[in-house]
Write a protein that holds these residues in place. Structure first.
Motif, PDB file in Angstrom:
ATOM      1  N   HIS A   1      -7.631   2.084   4.074  1.00 46.85           N
ATOM      2  CA  HIS A   1      -8.399   0.871   3.784  1.00 46.85           C
ATOM      3  C   HIS A   1      -8.585   0.719   2.279  1.00 46.85           C
ATOM      4  CE1 HIS A   1     -12.264  -1.133   2.878  1.00 46.85           C
ATOM      5  NE2 HIS A   1     -11.930  -1.955   3.864  1.00 46.85           N
ATOM      6  N   ASP A   2      -9.015   1.798   1.628  1.00 49.20           N
ATOM      7  CA  ASP A   2      -9.279   1.730   0.192  1.00 49.20           C
ATOM      8  C   ASP A   2      -7.990   1.492  -0.595  1.00 49.20           C
ATOM      9  OD1 ASP A   2     -11.891   2.228   0.873  1.00 49.20           O
ATOM     10  OD2 ASP A   2     -11.870   4.336   0.242  1.00 49.20           O
ATOM     11  N   ALA A   3      -6.899   2.129  -0.165  1.00 48.25           N
ATOM     12  CA  ALA A   3      -5.628   1.957  -0.875  1.00 48.25           C
ATOM     13  C   ALA A   3      -5.108   0.535  -0.750  1.00 48.25           C
ATOM     14  CB  ALA A   3      -4.598   2.953  -0.334  1.00 48.25           C
ATOM     15  N   LEU A   4      -5.243  -0.065   0.431  1.00 49.06           N
ATOM     16  CA  LEU A   4      -4.808  -1.452   0.614  1.00 49.06           C
ATOM     17  C   LEU A   4      -5.695  -2.410  -0.179  1.00 49.06           C
ATOM     18  CD1 LEU A   4      -4.021  -1.368   4.437  1.00 49.06           C
ATOM     19  CD2 LEU A   4      -2.367  -1.846   2.630  1.00 49.06           C
ATOM     20  N   GLN A   5      -6.998  -2.206  -0.102  1.00 49.71           N
ATOM     21  CA  GLN A   5      -7.917  -3.113  -0.782  1.00 49.71           C
ATOM     22  C   GLN A   5      -7.742  -3.057  -2.298  1.00 49.71           C
ATOM     23  OE1 GLN A   5     -12.180  -2.432  -0.178  1.00 49.71           O
ATOM     24  NE2 GLN A   5     -12.445  -4.647   0.003  1.00 49.71           N
ATOM     25  N   ALA A   6      -7.456  -1.847  -2.811  1.00 43.98           N
ATOM     26  CA  ALA A   6      -7.283  -1.703  -4.252  1.00 43.98           C
ATOM     27  C   ALA A   6      -5.872  -2.049  -4.717  1.00 43.98           C
ATOM     28  CB  ALA A   6      -7.600  -0.257  -4.656  1.00 43.98           C
ATOM     29  N   GLY A   7      -4.968  -2.341  -3.769  1.00 45.18           N
ATOM     30  CA  GLY A   7      -3.598  -2.677  -4.124  1.00 45.18           C
ATOM     31  C   GLY A   7      -2.760  -1.483  -4.534  1.00 45.18           C
ATOM     32  N   ARG A   8      -3.192  -0.275  -4.130  1.00 49.24           N
ATOM     33  CA  ARG A   8      -2.416   0.912  -4.489  1.00 49.24           C
ATOM     34  C   ARG A   8      -1.163   1.048  -3.642  1.00 49.24           C
ATOM     35  NH1 ARG A   8      -7.637   3.116  -4.805  1.00 49.24           N
ATOM     36  NH2 ARG A   8      -7.380   4.307  -2.874  1.00 49.24           N
ATOM     37  N   ILE A   9      -1.161   0.457  -2.435  1.00 48.10           N
ATOM     38  CA  ILE A   9       0.065   0.298  -1.667  1.00 48.10           C
ATOM     39  C   ILE A   9       0.107  -1.146  -1.168  1.00 48.10           C
ATOM     40  CG2 ILE A   9       0.084   2.724  -0.989  1.00 48.10           C
ATOM     41  CD1 ILE A   9      -0.567   1.820   1.867  1.00 48.10           C
ATOM     42  N   ALA A  10       1.300  -1.595  -0.764  1.00 47.22           N
ATOM     43  CA  ALA A  10       1.469  -3.015  -0.442  1.00 47.22           C
ATOM     44  C   ALA A  10       1.073  -3.361   0.979  1.00 47.22           C
ATOM     45  CB  ALA A  10       2.920  -3.426  -0.698  1.00 47.22           C
ATOM     46  N   GLY A  11       1.333  -2.456   1.931  1.00 46.18           N
ATOM     47  CA  GLY A  11       1.077  -2.816   3.318  1.00 46.18           C
ATOM     48  C   GLY A  11       1.190  -1.619   4.231  1.00 46.18           C
ATOM     49  N   ALA A  12       0.844  -1.837   5.498  1.00 51.78           N
ATOM     50  CA  ALA A  12       0.922  -0.768   6.485  1.00 51.78           C
ATOM     51  C   ALA A  12       1.126  -1.370   7.865  1.00 51.78           C
ATOM     52  CB  ALA A  12      -0.343   0.096   6.468  1.00 51.78           C
ATOM     53  N   ALA A  13       1.728  -0.580   8.745  1.00 47.23           N
ATOM     54  CA  ALA A  13       1.906  -0.962  10.147  1.00 47.23           C
ATOM     55  C   ALA A  13       1.617   0.275  10.987  1.00 47.23           C
ATOM     56  CB  ALA A  13       3.316  -1.475  10.406  1.00 47.23           C
ATOM     57  N   LEU A  14       0.642   0.169  11.879  1.00 49.80           N
ATOM     58  CA  LEU A  14       0.187   1.310  12.655  1.00 49.80           C
ATOM     59  C   LEU A  14       0.297   1.000  14.141  1.00 49.80           C
ATOM     60  CD1 LEU A  14      -3.161   2.018  10.734  1.00 49.80           C
ATOM     61  CD2 LEU A  14      -0.881   2.933  10.212  1.00 49.80           C
TER      62      LEU A  14
ATOM     63  N   ALA B   1     -12.075  -3.301  11.175  1.00 53.33           N
ATOM     64  CA  ALA B   1     -12.956  -4.468  11.024  1.00 53.33           C
ATOM     65  C   ALA B   1     -12.318  -5.493  10.107  1.00 53.33           C
ATOM     66  CB  ALA B   1     -14.317  -4.024  10.488  1.00 53.33           C
ATOM     67  N   ALA B   2     -11.713  -5.034   9.021  1.00 52.30           N
ATOM     68  CA  ALA B   2     -11.045  -5.966   8.104  1.00 52.30           C
ATOM     69  C   ALA B   2      -9.850  -6.623   8.772  1.00 52.30           C
ATOM     70  CB  ALA B   2     -10.615  -5.215   6.841  1.00 52.30           C
ATOM     71  N   TYR B   3      -9.099  -5.864   9.551  1.00 55.95           N
ATOM     72  CA  TYR B   3      -7.963  -6.435  10.293  1.00 55.95           C
ATOM     73  C   TYR B   3      -8.454  -7.531  11.239  1.00 55.95           C
ATOM     74  CZ  TYR B   3      -4.194  -6.651  13.774  1.00 55.95           C
ATOM     75  OH  TYR B   3      -3.223  -7.081  14.637  1.00 55.95           O
ATOM     76  N   HIS B   4      -9.586  -7.297  11.888  1.00 51.85           N
ATOM     77  CA  HIS B   4     -10.153  -8.286  12.811  1.00 51.85           C
ATOM     78  C   HIS B   4     -10.614  -9.538  12.069  1.00 51.85           C
ATOM     79  CE1 HIS B   4     -12.252  -9.959  16.220  1.00 51.85           C
ATOM     80  NE2 HIS B   4     -13.423  -9.853  15.616  1.00 51.85           N
ATOM     81  N   GLU B   5     -11.188  -9.350  10.896  1.00 48.67           N
ATOM     82  CA  GLU B   5     -11.763 -10.477  10.148  1.00 48.67           C
ATOM     83  C   GLU B   5     -10.736 -11.184   9.272  1.00 48.67           C
ATOM     84  OE1 GLU B   5     -14.789  -8.363   8.105  1.00 48.67           O
ATOM     85  OE2 GLU B   5     -15.938  -7.954   9.958  1.00 48.67           O
ATOM     86  N   GLN B   6      -9.657 -10.482   8.893  1.00 43.43           N
ATOM     87  CA  GLN B   6      -8.570 -11.030   8.090  1.00 43.43           C
ATOM     88  C   GLN B   6      -9.032 -11.659   6.771  1.00 43.43           C
ATOM     89  OE1 GLN B   6      -4.946 -11.084   8.616  1.00 43.43           O
ATOM     90  NE2 GLN B   6      -5.716  -9.338   9.806  1.00 43.43           N
ATOM     91  N   PRO B   7      -9.670 -10.879   5.899  1.00 47.75           N
ATOM     92  CA  PRO B   7      -9.979 -11.389   4.559  1.00 47.75           C
ATOM     93  C   PRO B   7      -8.691 -11.643   3.789  1.00 47.75           C
ATOM     94  CG  PRO B   7     -10.331  -9.019   4.649  1.00 47.75           C
ATOM     95  CD  PRO B   7     -10.055  -9.463   6.058  1.00 47.75           C
ATOM     96  N   ASP B   8      -8.795 -12.426   2.724  1.00 45.36           N
ATOM     97  CA  ASP B   8      -7.609 -12.804   1.961  1.00 45.36           C
ATOM     98  C   ASP B   8      -6.839 -11.595   1.439  1.00 45.36           C
ATOM     99  OD1 ASP B   8      -8.097 -15.472   2.385  1.00 45.36           O
ATOM    100  OD2 ASP B   8      -9.088 -15.802   0.458  1.00 45.36           O
ATOM    101  N   TRP B   9      -7.558 -10.537   1.046  1.00 50.19           N
ATOM    102  CA  TRP B   9      -6.869  -9.389   0.437  1.00 50.19           C
ATOM    103  C   TRP B   9      -5.996  -8.624   1.432  1.00 50.19           C
ATOM    104  CZ3 TRP B   9      -7.720  -4.544   2.401  1.00 50.19           C
ATOM    105  CH2 TRP B   9      -8.908  -4.308   3.110  1.00 50.19           C
ATOM    106  N   LEU B  10      -6.253  -8.784   2.735  1.00 48.39           N
ATOM    107  CA  LEU B  10      -5.497  -8.042   3.746  1.00 48.39           C
ATOM    108  C   LEU B  10      -4.486  -8.897   4.496  1.00 48.39           C
ATOM    109  CD1 LEU B  10      -5.250  -5.212   5.046  1.00 48.39           C
ATOM    110  CD2 LEU B  10      -6.903  -5.964   6.768  1.00 48.39           C
ATOM    111  N   ARG B  11      -4.645 -10.202   4.451  1.00 46.44           N
ATOM    112  CA  ARG B  11      -3.822 -11.076   5.295  1.00 46.44           C
ATOM    113  C   ARG B  11      -2.330 -10.856   5.020  1.00 46.44           C
ATOM    114  NH1 ARG B  11      -6.414 -15.404   4.393  1.00 46.44           N
ATOM    115  NH2 ARG B  11      -7.795 -15.137   6.189  1.00 46.44           N
ATOM    116  N   GLY B  12      -1.575 -10.605   6.095  1.00 42.76           N
ATOM    117  CA  GLY B  12      -0.134 -10.408   5.986  1.00 42.76           C
ATOM    118  C   GLY B  12       0.289  -9.026   5.556  1.00 42.76           C
ATOM    119  N   ARG B  13      -0.684  -8.111   5.381  1.00 39.43           N
ATOM    120  CA  ARG B  13      -0.365  -6.787   4.845  1.00 39.43           C
ATOM    121  C   ARG B  13      -0.570  -5.650   5.849  1.00 39.43           C
ATOM    122  NH1 ARG B  13      -3.968  -5.822   0.017  1.00 39.43           N
ATOM    123  NH2 ARG B  13      -2.533  -4.084  -0.385  1.00 39.43           N
ATOM    124  N   LEU B  14      -1.110  -5.972   7.025  1.00 35.14           N
ATOM    125  CA  LEU B  14      -1.364  -4.927   8.017  1.00 35.14           C
ATOM    126  C   LEU B  14      -0.977  -5.431   9.401  1.00 35.14           C
ATOM    127  CD1 LEU B  14      -2.583  -2.144   8.811  1.00 35.14           C
ATOM    128  CD2 LEU B  14      -4.787  -3.306   9.051  1.00 35.14           C
TER     129      LEU B  14
END
Length: 346
Positions: A253-266, A283-296
Motif C-alpha cells: 500500500h505504502d509503495a503504491l501510494q508513494a509511487g515507489r512501484i507502478a502497479g500490482a496484481a494479486l 480499502a483503497a482498492y474498494h474506494e478507488q482514489p485517484d492515486w490507485l485507479r488503474g494500478r491494482l
C-alpha cells in the motif's frame, strides 16, 4: 474380504457428493464429506474414525486436529500449497502429508500472464472507464500503465512447475526472462533459455515485472515487504499468484501510494476473504482514489480455477490417498524430513 477405508474431507470445495472421489475409491472406500472452515465444527468422532484426511485449504490442520486423528494414516492436500498443515506435528505422529502438485499448472501460469497483460495493457482500466461512461470514457486516459511488453524484463521468483510454465509463456511475448530460485539445480536456467540471478535484490533491481511463484514458508513470509519493494524499479509491477502472506499488504500500500512501484496484481491475500475492517490496501482498492485507479488488480484466489483443474485436483488427491491406504504407495510427500517412520500406521 478387502479392507474398508474411510476418507474424511472436512472442507470440500465441490457441490456434489464426491462423485469423482468415489469413482477413484471404488466400493471399499467410504467418503465423509463436510464443508466447514472451522475445525471445531467437525465432530471428534469424525476425525477419529477416518483412515485418511483429504483436505482443501479452508480448514487449518494444526496440532489440535492431528491429536484427534487417532486412526489416520495419511493427510492429503487437494492442491499445491500446504502452509495450513502442521507438517512437524503430523510427522511426529507418524502421518505422512502429501500434496497434489500436478494440477492447475497451466491455469495459474495463464492467470499470471493474464494479470500481466491486464496491468500493462490497462484492460480492466479501459473496461471500467467504458462501463461508467461508454461515450465519455472512449479515450485512452484510463491507461495509466499501458506500455510495450516486448523487450521488457520479467523477474520470476520461484522456478518450479508454475514458474517455469509462466516463463515459457512469457518468452512467446518477447520478454527477457530472469529467475531467482536458490533451490533449483544449476543449469536448469540454461535448459530453459533464461537468465539465473543469484540474489533477490539483483532480480528486483533488474526487472520491469516481478511474478511470484514461491511456496509460503518461514523464509518467504512477507518476503515482499518494505525492503524488497524499495529495491524494485519505480515503473515495475508486482504479480502474486502464489501465497498471499508472501506480500506485506501494508508495505505494498505504502509503495503504491508513494509511487515507489507502478502497479500490482494479486490473486491471493494473507487472509481470504479479507477481514473487517479492511486492510488499507484493500480499502483503497474498494474506494478507488485517484492515486490507485488503474494500478491494482485483484482476483479471488482464482488462478487455479477451471472445471478441468478442479476435476484434476479431486481425482489426483483421491488417487494419492487410496494408493497409500491400499498398498502403502506414497507420492508427493512434503513432510519426509520430519516423518517418524517408526510410528507409521499400517
Amino acid at each position: 474380504m478387502a479392507a474398508r477405508f474411510t476418507i474424511l474431507t472436512p472442507d470440500a470445495q465441490f457441490a456434489d457428493d464426491a462423485v469423482i472421489e468415489r469413482q477413484v475409491g471404488g466400493a471399499d472406500v467410504d467418503f465423509e464429506i463436510r464443508r466447514e472452515r472451522d475445525r471445531k465444527k467437525i465432530p471428534d468422532e469424525a476425525y477419529a474414525r477416518c483412515d485418511a484426511l483429504l483436505t482443501w485449504h479452508e480448514l487449518k490442520v494444526d496440532q489440535s486436529v492431528i491429536d484427534k486423528l487417532t486412526r489416520c494414516r495419511i493427510i492429503v492436500r487437494a492442491g499445491v500449497g500446504f502452509d495450513h498443515i502442521d507438517l512437524a506435528a503430523a510427522g511426529a505422529a507418524g502421518i505422512p502429508v502429501a500434496n497434489t502438485p500436478d494440477y492447475g499448472t497451466s491455469e495459474v501460469a495463464d492467470h499470471a500472464m493474464g494479470l500481466l497483460l491486464g496491468l500493462l495493457r490497462s484492460i480492466p482500466a479501459y473496461d471500467q472507464a467504458l462501463q461508467a461512461d461508454p461515450v465519455g470514457g472512449y479515450t485512452l486516459e484510463a491507461g495509466h500503465l499501458t506500455r510495450r511488453i516486448r523487450g521488457t524484463a520479467l523477474g520470476i521468483v520461484g522456478l518450479g512447475r508454475i514458474g517455469t510454465a509462466t516463463a515459457m509463456r512469457a518468452k512467446a511475448f518477447g520478454l527477457e526472462i530472469l529467475a531467482y530460485d536458490p533451490y533449483i539445480p544449476r543449469g536448469q536456467e540454461i535448459a530453459l533459455g533464461i537468465t539465473r540471478v543469484e540474489t533477490l535484490s539483483d532480480l528486483l533491481a533488474a526487472s520491469d515485472i516481478v511474478s511470484i511463484h514461491a511456496p509460503l514458508t518461514p523464509e518467504t513470509h512477507k518476503l515482499f515487504g518494505e525492503a524488497a519493494l524499495s529495491v524494485m524499479r519505480p515503473n515495475a509491477v508486482l504479480i502474486n499468484t502464489a501465497r498471499g502472506a508472501i506480500v506485506d499488504l501494508d508495505a505494498l500500500h505504502d509503495a503504491l501510494q508513494a509511487g515507489r512501484i507502478a502497479g500490482a496484481a494479486l490473486d491471493v491475500l494473507p487472509e481470504e476473504p479479507p477481514p473487517q475492517p479492511l486492510p488499507p490496501l484493500i480499502a483503497a482498492y474498494h474506494e478507488q482514489p485517484d492515486w490507485l485507479r488503474g494500478r491494482l488488480i485483484l482476483t479471488p484466489h482464482a488462478a487455479w480455477s477451471s472445471p478441468e483443474s478442479a476435476a484434476d485436483a479431486r481425482r489426483l488427491s483421491a488417487e494419492t490417498a487410496v494408493a497409500y491406504l491400499r498398498n502403502g504407495a506414497l507420492r508427493n510427500c512434503v513432510n519426509e524430513a520430519v516423518l517418524d517412520r517408526k510410528k507409521l500406521r499400517r
